[in-house]
Every structure is written in structure tokens, then in C-alpha cells.
Write a protein that holds these residues in place. Structure first.
Motif, short mmCIF file in Angstrom:
data_model
loop_
_atom_site.label_atom_id
_atom_site.label_comp_id
_atom_site.label_asym_id
_atom_site.label_seq_id
_atom_site.Cartn_x
_atom_site.Cartn_y
_atom_site.Cartn_z
N PHE A 11 0.83 -1.21 0.00
CA PHE A 11 0.00 0.00 0.00
C PHE A 11 0.86 1.26 0.00
CE2 PHE A 11 -2.43 3.34 2.13
CZ PHE A 11 -3.64 3.30 1.45
N GLY A 36 -1.95 -1.48 -2.84
CA GLY A 36 -1.93 -2.49 -1.78
C GLY A 36 -2.44 -3.83 -2.28
N MET A 62 -7.93 2.10 1.90
CA MET A 62 -7.22 0.94 2.42
C MET A 62 -8.20 -0.18 2.78
SD MET A 62 -4.61 0.61 5.68
CE MET A 62 -3.21 1.38 4.87
#
Length: 320
Positions: free
Chosen positions: A17, A32, A96
Motif C-alpha cells: 500500500f 496495496g 485501504m
């Protein structure tokens, strides 16, 4: 013989990431996700395992260690090795989470087992699997040096950045102590990455010099403190170790993985995850990538995962 990779998923994913600049067709960062998938492909190609399990941190995994030391991992922030793609921290966090969810989906389609247990950090789940569940050759994949304390004739640690494997042969020459004593070295040194302070002025080479018994027999902290008491007049560093006795004891409790804090329900979940039989679905991977706007152009992508799957089904005789 089977060889089982235990991949530290959070360690693997966060490095990807922070360093991989890949975008999807909509211009959203997916480094990621792509870095994790490609990384697992490289592991399959280079280490030629028969089994791969990615182990993730569970929700609330750090709670137990924060009960011991409230500042454990406090202020920990990923260091970006690429241009920042996000306008706000919330935007980065949302992205994320999305990539994390997609990584789970694709790894499952690629025939990779995954283990994630709430309340348990990946370190403890991997240690439990390596020490108390699996009996084939185990290779722990992580840049986290805490895992070096688990090295044995059946357990090695592979650093995917250095592309190097740590085994029992040469361990004392490199680290100055036996693998089973490496956690004592860590307890004395501390760990800046986890915000764990150590004894001032103590590093890996210093530990080996001050406490030579760590290189020849399995020791306890009691042995270390007694040695320091006997030799305190020979170096001020012995005095520093004795003055930091409570800190070192606490650090060992935080860092030790030989007896991971796993309750019966978590142990059962880990065992079930490790025994689950995955399946390879490369056709579905391509369909999902088209839907998600992803592109992986690696010419060896299908070949590596098919070869891995063939080894999984028909492990080479005498491997390991």
C-alpha cells in the motif's frame, strides 16, 4: 513433503500500500491490492510451496498487549514511499479498507488460504500455527524480526524485501545468539517500530558481547540478570540492564511468541482456517478484475498459480 508458507498478511499488504503506485481504470489507488497479489505470485514462483496461508491481524488484536503497555504501537503510521494519492487521512483509510476487502476476495480465488481471528494479532496466530498446529516444513514470510525467535529445524523465516531466508545454520554467526534466545535480545533492545523502548545503548552486537551464554544454551531473563549482577563492575552497560529490569521483563512479555496468547475458541478458528481446502479459480479472477477495473499484465501470472496448485495437489516427493 509439503512446505507451508505462513504469510504475515498485514505486513505484506501495508508495505505494498505504501510503495506500489498502481491505479485502477477509474484512477483509484490499488497498490496495496496489486502489490499483495503480485507478491504472493512471486512467493509461489520462487519458494515453490505446496501450501500458502495468508494470516491477517484480527480486529482488536493489539488489545491484549496494550493492556500490558498502553503505548504499544502508539503513533504508528505507514511511511509512504510513493507520491501521496489522497486528499485526507479519511480518504486514505477508506481506500485501504476497500483494498483490504478486495485482497481477501482475490486471494481466495487464487487458492490461497486465509486466517483472521478477532482479538488475535497475526504474529500470535502465525506463531501458534508454526509451533502448535503444522508439522510440515514451515516458512514464515515477513520483514518483522520478532519471528526470528521461532526459527528451528522445521521453521524458517523469509524476508520478502531482502529475499533472504533465516535458518538455524549460521543463526548464531549472524545474530550472536541462539534462535530461542533472540527474544531476549529483542527485549533488551526494544523495538522502535512497535514503540517499545529498550535499554539505552544496547544493540544486537552488544547483547551478544555482554551475555555470551545466549550463543551456547537456552537462557531465561533470570540467567541474564544474574550474569549482569556478577559482572556489573566490568561494564556500565550491565548496570543499565539491571536498572531497566522491569522494562525488560515487560518487553519480553510483549514480544515473546513461543507461548502465544490464544484462547480455545481462537485456537479452534486458526486450526479450522489452516485445514480449510482452498480452490483455484483463475477464470473467476479475470472476470472479477474486469468488474473491478484492475489490470495485471504479468505474463507468468496464470503459470505461477497453476504450478502452485499442481504442487498443492501433488506435492513433490522428498521436498524439504
Amino acid at each position: 513433503m509439503r512446505t507451508h508458507l505462513l504469510v504475515d498478511g498485514s505486513n505484506f499488504f501495508i508495505r505494498a500500500f505504501c510503495s506500489c503506485p498502481h491505479l485502477d481504470v477509474n484512477g483509484e489507488h490499488v497498490g496495496g491490492l496489486i502489490g499483495t497479489i503480485r507478491g504472493v505470485k512471486v512467493l509461489a514462483r520462487e519458494l515453490k510451496p505446496t501450501d500458502i496461508t495468508v494470516v491477517w491481524d484480527g480486529a482488536g488484536g493489539a488489545v491484549k498487549r496494550r493492556a500490558i503497555y498502553a503505548e504499544y504501537k502508539a503513533g504508528r503510521k505507514p511511511k509512504m514511499n510513493r507520491a501521496q494519492d489522497f486528499d485526507t487521512p479519511d480518504q486514505a483509510a477508506d481506500n485501504m479498507v476497500r483494498q483490504h476487502r478486495l485482497a481477501h476476495k482475490y486471494l481466495e480465488l487464487l487458492g490461497v488460504r486465509q486466517v483472521r481471528v478477532d482479538g488475535i494479532e497475526a504474529d500470535d496466530a502465525i506463531a501458534y500455527a508454526a509451533r502448535h498446529v503444522l508439522d510440515e516444513l514451515r516458512v514464515i514470510v515477513s520483514t518483522d524480526r520478532d519471528f526470528l525467535q521461532l526459527v528451528s529445524t522445521q521453521v524458517s523465516v523469509y524476508n520478502p524485501v531482502k529475499r533472504s531466508t533465516t535458518v538455524t545454520d549460521g543463526f548464531v554467526g549472524e545474530h550472536g545468539v541462539l534462535p530461542e534466545n533472540f527474544v531476549i535480545t529483542k527485549a533488551l533492545m526494544g523495538d522502535k517500530s512497535d514503540n517499545i523502548p529498550g535499554v539505552r545503548g544496547i544493540g544486537e552486537k552488544t547483547v551478544a558481547k555482554l551475555f555470551p551464554d545466549l550463543a551456547t544454551r537456552e537462557c531465561t531473563l533470570g540467567d541474564v540478570f544474574r550474569h549482569a549482577e556478577v559482572h556489573v563492575g566490568k561494564s556500565p552497560k550491565y548496570g543499565a540492564v539491571l536498572a531497566a529490569r522491569e522494562l525488560v521483563i515487560r518487553n519480553l512479555e510483549l514480544m515473546q511468541l513461543s507461548l502465544p496468547q490464544i484462547d480455545p475458541s481462537a485456537a479452534r478458528a486458526i486450526r479450522e482456517g489452516l485445514s480449510a481446502e482452498p480452490s483455484l479459480n483463475l477464470f473467476d479472477v479475470k472476470i472479477e478484475m474486469e468488474r473491478d477495473g484492475l489490470q495485471i499484465k504479468d505474463v507468468d501470472f496464470d503459470t505461477c498459480f497453476r504450478a502452485y496448485w499442481n504442487r498443492h495437489l501433488y506435492p513433490p516427493k522428498g521436498q524439504g
